[in-house]
Scaffold this motif. Structure first.
Motif, PDB file in Angstrom:
ATOM      1  N   PHE A 182     -33.669 -26.623  82.101  1.00  0.00           N
ATOM      2  CA  PHE A 182     -34.425 -25.765  81.396  1.00  0.00           C
ATOM      3  C   PHE A 182     -33.719 -24.893  80.315  1.00  0.00           C
ATOM      4  N   VAL A 183     -32.501 -24.427  80.608  1.00  0.00           N
ATOM      5  CA  VAL A 183     -31.596 -23.654  79.552  1.00  0.00           C
ATOM      6  C   VAL A 183     -31.289 -24.580  78.346  1.00  0.00           C
ATOM      7  N   VAL A 184     -30.914 -25.945  78.737  1.00  0.00           N
ATOM      8  CA  VAL A 184     -30.697 -26.806  77.439  1.00  0.00           C
ATOM      9  C   VAL A 184     -31.865 -26.901  76.508  1.00  0.00           C
ATOM     10  N   GLY A 185     -33.351 -26.899  77.214  1.00  0.00           N
ATOM     11  CA  GLY A 185     -34.454 -26.909  76.402  1.00  0.00           C
ATOM     12  C   GLY A 185     -34.750 -25.633  75.639  1.00  0.00           C
ATOM     13  N   LEU A 186     -34.310 -24.690  76.354  1.00  0.00           N
ATOM     14  CA  LEU A 186     -34.539 -23.177  75.667  1.00  0.00           C
ATOM     15  C   LEU A 186     -33.469 -23.185  74.363  1.00  0.00           C
ATOM     16  N   GLY A 187     -32.278 -23.628  74.550  1.00  0.00           N
ATOM     17  CA  GLY A 187     -31.567 -23.751  73.532  1.00  0.00           C
ATOM     18  C   GLY A 187     -32.169 -24.744  72.355  1.00  0.00           C
ATOM     19  N   LYS A 188     -32.532 -25.641  72.438  1.00  0.00           N
ATOM     20  CA  LYS A 188     -33.040 -26.510  71.550  1.00  0.00           C
ATOM     21  C   LYS A 188     -34.007 -25.770  70.633  1.00  0.00           C
ATOM     22  N   LYS A 189     -34.952 -25.081  71.427  1.00  0.00           N
ATOM     23  CA  LYS A 189     -36.091 -24.400  70.817  1.00  0.00           C
ATOM     24  C   LYS A 189     -35.555 -23.172  70.078  1.00  0.00           C
ATOM     25  N   VAL A 190     -34.756 -22.329  70.654  1.00  0.00           N
ATOM     26  CA  VAL A 190     -34.247 -21.007  70.248  1.00  0.00           C
ATOM     27  C   VAL A 190     -33.174 -21.173  69.017  1.00  0.00           C
ATOM     28  N   LEU A 191     -32.294 -22.040  69.361  1.00  0.00           N
ATOM     29  CA  LEU A 191     -31.008 -22.215  68.417  1.00  0.00           C
ATOM     30  C   LEU A 191     -31.243 -23.364  67.488  1.00  0.00           C
ATOM     31  N   LEU A 192     -32.119 -24.335  67.432  1.00  0.00           N
ATOM     32  CA  LEU A 192     -32.271 -25.234  66.424  1.00  0.00           C
ATOM     33  C   LEU A 192     -33.390 -25.226  65.917  1.00  0.00           C
ATOM     34  N   ALA A 193     -34.523 -25.543  66.482  1.00  0.00           N
ATOM     35  CA  ALA A 193     -35.812 -25.725  65.968  1.00  0.00           C
ATOM     36  C   ALA A 193     -36.352 -24.367  64.990  1.00  0.00           C
ATOM     37  N   ASP A 194     -36.165 -22.996  65.844  1.00  0.00           N
ATOM     38  CA  ASP A 194     -36.608 -21.927  65.140  1.00  0.00           C
ATOM     39  C   ASP A 194     -35.877 -21.557  64.140  1.00  0.00           C
ATOM     40  N   PRO A 195     -34.354 -21.642  63.857  1.00  0.00           N
ATOM     41  CA  PRO A 195     -33.930 -21.360  62.726  1.00  0.00           C
ATOM     42  C   PRO A 195     -34.015 -22.413  61.592  1.00  0.00           C
ATOM     43  N   VAL A 196     -34.278 -23.640  61.755  1.00  0.00           N
ATOM     44  CA  VAL A 196     -34.534 -24.268  60.537  1.00  0.00           C
ATOM     45  C   VAL A 196     -36.037 -24.302  60.107  1.00  0.00           C
ATOM     46  N   SER A 197     -36.933 -23.375  61.023  1.00  0.00           N
ATOM     47  CA  SER A 197     -38.432 -23.568  60.439  1.00  0.00           C
ATOM     48  C   SER A 197     -38.660 -22.575  58.996  1.00  0.00           C
ATOM     49  N   ALA A 221     -36.307 -30.504  57.278  1.00  0.00           N
ATOM     50  CA  ALA A 221     -36.349 -29.586  58.086  1.00  0.00           C
ATOM     51  C   ALA A 221     -37.589 -29.610  59.130  1.00  0.00           C
ATOM     52  N   TYR A 222     -38.815 -29.919  58.699  1.00  0.00           N
ATOM     53  CA  TYR A 222     -39.822 -30.248  59.590  1.00  0.00           C
ATOM     54  C   TYR A 222     -39.785 -31.277  60.609  1.00  0.00           C
ATOM     55  N   THR A 223     -39.111 -32.370  59.971  1.00  0.00           N
ATOM     56  CA  THR A 223     -38.990 -33.423  60.613  1.00  0.00           C
ATOM     57  C   THR A 223     -38.144 -33.081  61.963  1.00  0.00           C
ATOM     58  N   GLU A 414     -28.257 -19.297  56.983  1.00  0.00           N
ATOM     59  CA  GLU A 414     -27.849 -20.221  58.208  1.00  0.00           C
ATOM     60  C   GLU A 414     -28.480 -21.451  58.303  1.00  0.00           C
ATOM     61  N   ALA A 415     -29.713 -21.335  57.676  1.00  0.00           N
ATOM     62  CA  ALA A 415     -30.731 -22.474  58.099  1.00  0.00           C
ATOM     63  C   ALA A 415     -30.223 -23.941  57.765  1.00  0.00           C
ATOM     64  N   VAL A 416     -29.563 -24.301  56.430  1.00  0.00           N
ATOM     65  CA  VAL A 416     -29.062 -25.216  56.190  1.00  0.00           C
ATOM     66  C   VAL A 416     -28.073 -25.862  56.940  1.00  0.00           C
ATOM     67  N   PRO A 417     -26.906 -25.073  57.344  1.00  0.00           N
ATOM     68  CA  PRO A 417     -25.813 -25.673  58.221  1.00  0.00           C
ATOM     69  C   PRO A 417     -26.562 -25.968  59.772  1.00  0.00           C
ATOM     70  N   LEU A 419     -29.542 -27.106  60.101  1.00  0.00           N
ATOM     71  CA  LEU A 419     -30.450 -28.334  60.050  1.00  0.00           C
ATOM     72  C   LEU A 419     -29.334 -29.553  59.960  1.00  0.00           C
ATOM     73  N   LEU A 420     -28.454 -29.508  59.405  1.00  0.00           N
ATOM     74  CA  LEU A 420     -27.211 -30.405  59.490  1.00  0.00           C
ATOM     75  C   LEU A 420     -26.680 -30.738  60.930  1.00  0.00           C
ATOM     76  N   LEU A 421     -26.518 -29.699  61.691  1.00  0.00           N
ATOM     77  CA  LEU A 421     -26.087 -29.724  63.060  1.00  0.00           C
ATOM     78  C   LEU A 421     -27.018 -30.372  63.902  1.00  0.00           C
ATOM     79  N   ALA A 422     -28.594 -30.131  63.595  1.00  0.00           N
ATOM     80  CA  ALA A 422     -29.689 -30.610  64.221  1.00  0.00           C
ATOM     81  C   ALA A 422     -29.612 -32.003  64.293  1.00  0.00           C
ATOM     82  N   MET A 423     -29.345 -32.602  62.831  1.00  0.00           N
ATOM     83  CA  MET A 423     -29.469 -33.869  62.689  1.00  0.00           C
ATOM     84  C   MET A 423     -28.448 -34.864  63.102  1.00  0.00           C
ATOM     85  N   ALA A 424     -27.220 -34.259  63.293  1.00  0.00           N
ATOM     86  CA  ALA A 424     -25.990 -34.762  63.932  1.00  0.00           C
ATOM     87  C   ALA A 424     -26.274 -34.825  65.146  1.00  0.00           C
TER      88      ALA A 424
END
Length: 486
Positions: A182-197, A221-223, A414-417, A419-424
């Motif tokens: 659950f915490v890993v999923g929360l991190g994906k949403k809050v720390l990756l998906a929301d910032p690149v939005s 970013a949407y991808t 911070e959004a572009v960095p 996004l690069l982290l999310a892609m990696a």
């Protein structure tokens, strides 16, 4: 109520889990009713006006299933009646404006697509003699089970009811595994998906007319926003369910690593793909009557799958694109029987998916066309304002971008960095199921992958605690999951 809200984390979940643990010890026969009531409360908290709609749907389909069981061989009329009623309900709320060209202010009940499809699958299985349920409370929990209710997965009766039937046996390992997932999923949403939005809206706004780099940043970013938003929800659903000792089916398995478009659909929204295959593609004839009919059935399945996601021409075209992709893929495979996965195949698949996501996200086809035109270089090339500032500081050039009448989109911050982290992470990091593979987090078994694998211990405990704290400090506003809209 959202999984990524303080109310859920610090009130709802502790109360439901505490009640479940107490009943498991003192009244184990009541745990099903407790989870059913808790799930109905979870749904009603969003908008209590739609709770009667959910209960009416559950009651109606339970009654029809009982009638089919009592009708012997005369089940077909009951099935047709129930399917028509379910599809009419879905069509009324989801497609009335689109089909009738009206501008009615219809509020779409959250999760209606998921609980409707779950019950359609159950009714078809009852008709086939593969399922049957005679306990209303258990059926209510099956349909309304809160980890899956809002955005999936689409559940199968045969997978879930044996788990709800068995005597509850709370286990510390289940809780530790579930909480960590659950915490890993929360991190994906809050720390990756929301910032690149924040990179998405300016590019997809009507009339934005982005240029080459801006269009590609917005599309990427949407991808990856959608990827980590949906992946995060899927993880949270699996983790929450595991805390109660229940395994959900896997719904997301690194789809952007797919070698071809068929593999993409075996990895993305896996339970929806299974539903479309078993209850639409196969009944249409599947691949039984030659290549041409197979291609027709693929196109019809994907067009209807696109409409399932939303009522609009963008969703129809998105489904049609994926239908074309699948037809081309199967046609190519008929010429090359066993094509080996290649970097070119993965790259082409990823590009095709990105193009389709642009159409999926755009408010209308004209905007989608303009963004795709820009991605091909048709609107010119310029460095966006925020990135130009980065470049000038990095190279010490001492210049700032001039506007000269051009509408710039600011991609600073911070959004572009991120996004690069999310892609990696999406392309190279082990996914959640691989990290937790030793503890079988979901119904399907995931093969062990060398690398980081979770195990109880101080190091992983500290890592999960730090990740959870990072999420809490980043939850300055509650954002809905993207699949809530479908």
């Amino acid at each position: 109520m959202l999984f990524n809200s303080f109310g859920f984390l610090f009130f709802y979940l502790p109360v439901v889990l505490g009640g479940y643990l107490l009943l498991s010890r003192w009244a184990p026969g009541r745990t099903t009713a407790w989870l059913a009531v808790a799930s109905l409360f979870f749904y009603g908290y969003w908008d209590v006006r739609f709770l009667p709609l959910l209960m009416a749907s559950i009651t109606f389909n339970f009654w029809v299933a009982r009638r089919m069981s009592a009708s012997g061989r005369r089940r077909k009329p009951w099935l047709g009646f129930a399917l028509a009623a379910n599809l009419a309900l879905l069509g009324c709320f989801k497609y009335a404006n689109f089909l009738l060209w009206q501008d009615w202010a219809i509020v779409l009940p959250v999760g209606i697509s998921f609980f409707t499809f779950t019950q359609i699958a159950f009714l078809v299985d009852c008709y086939r003699g593969l399922a049957g349920e005679y306990r209303f409370v258990h059926y209510t929990l099956f349909v309304s089970y809160f980890p899956h209710l809002i955005a999936g997965p689409v559940l199968h009766h045969k997978e879930m009811m044996p788990q709800f039937d068995r005597r509850p046996q709370p286990d510390a390992a289940d809780f530790a595994v579930g909480l960590s997932i659950f915490v890993v999923g929360l991190g994906k949403k809050v720390l990756l998906a929301d910032p690149v939005s924040v990179l998405v809206g300016p590019v997809f706004a009507a009339g934005a007319r982005p240029q080459l780099i801006e269009a590609w940043i917005g599309a990427l970013a949407y991808t990856f926003q959608l990827y980590f938003d949906f992946s995060g929800y899927s993880d949270m659903a699996i983790g929450l369910s595991r805390m109660f000792g229940v395994r959900l089916p896997l719904n997301f398995n690194s789809p952007y690593r797919a070698a071809n478009i068929s593999e993409f659909w075996r990895r993305w929204h896996m339970t929806l793909s299974r539903f479309l295959r078993d209850y639409l593609y196969v009944p249409l004839g599947g691949n039984r009557d030659g290549a041409l009919r197979r291609y027709r059935n693929l196109m019809l399945t994907m067009l209807l799958g696109g409409l399932w996601h939303g009522a609009g021409w963008t969703f129809v075209v998105w489904g049609g694109l994926h239908g074309v992709y699948l037809v081309l893929h199967h046609g190519w495979r008929s010429l090359n029987r066993n094509p080996a996965p290649t970097l070119w195949g993965r790259t082409l698949t990823m590009l095709a998916v990105i193009v389709a996501w642009v159409v999926f996200r755009a408010p209308d086809l004209a905007t989608a066309g303009d963004i795709l035109h820009a991605m091909a270089g048709g609107n010119g090339l310029a460095l966006p304002r925020g990135l130009a500032a980065y470049a000038s500081q990095f190279y010490g050039l001492g210049w700032r971008p001039s506007f000269n009448g051009i509408r710039w989109i600011d991609f600073g911050g911070e959004a572009v960095p991120v996004l690069l982290l999310a892609m990696a992470l999406a392309f190279f990091a082990p996914n959640t199921q691989e990290i937790f593979c030793r503890y079988e987090p979901c119904i399907e078994r995931i093969l062990h992958r060398d690398g980081w694998t979770w195990s109880p211990g101080h190091a992983w405990g500290v890592a999960m605690a730090l990740l959870f704290l990072s999420c809490l400090f980043s939850m300055n506003k509650v954002s809905e999951f993207l699949y809530f809209q479908f």
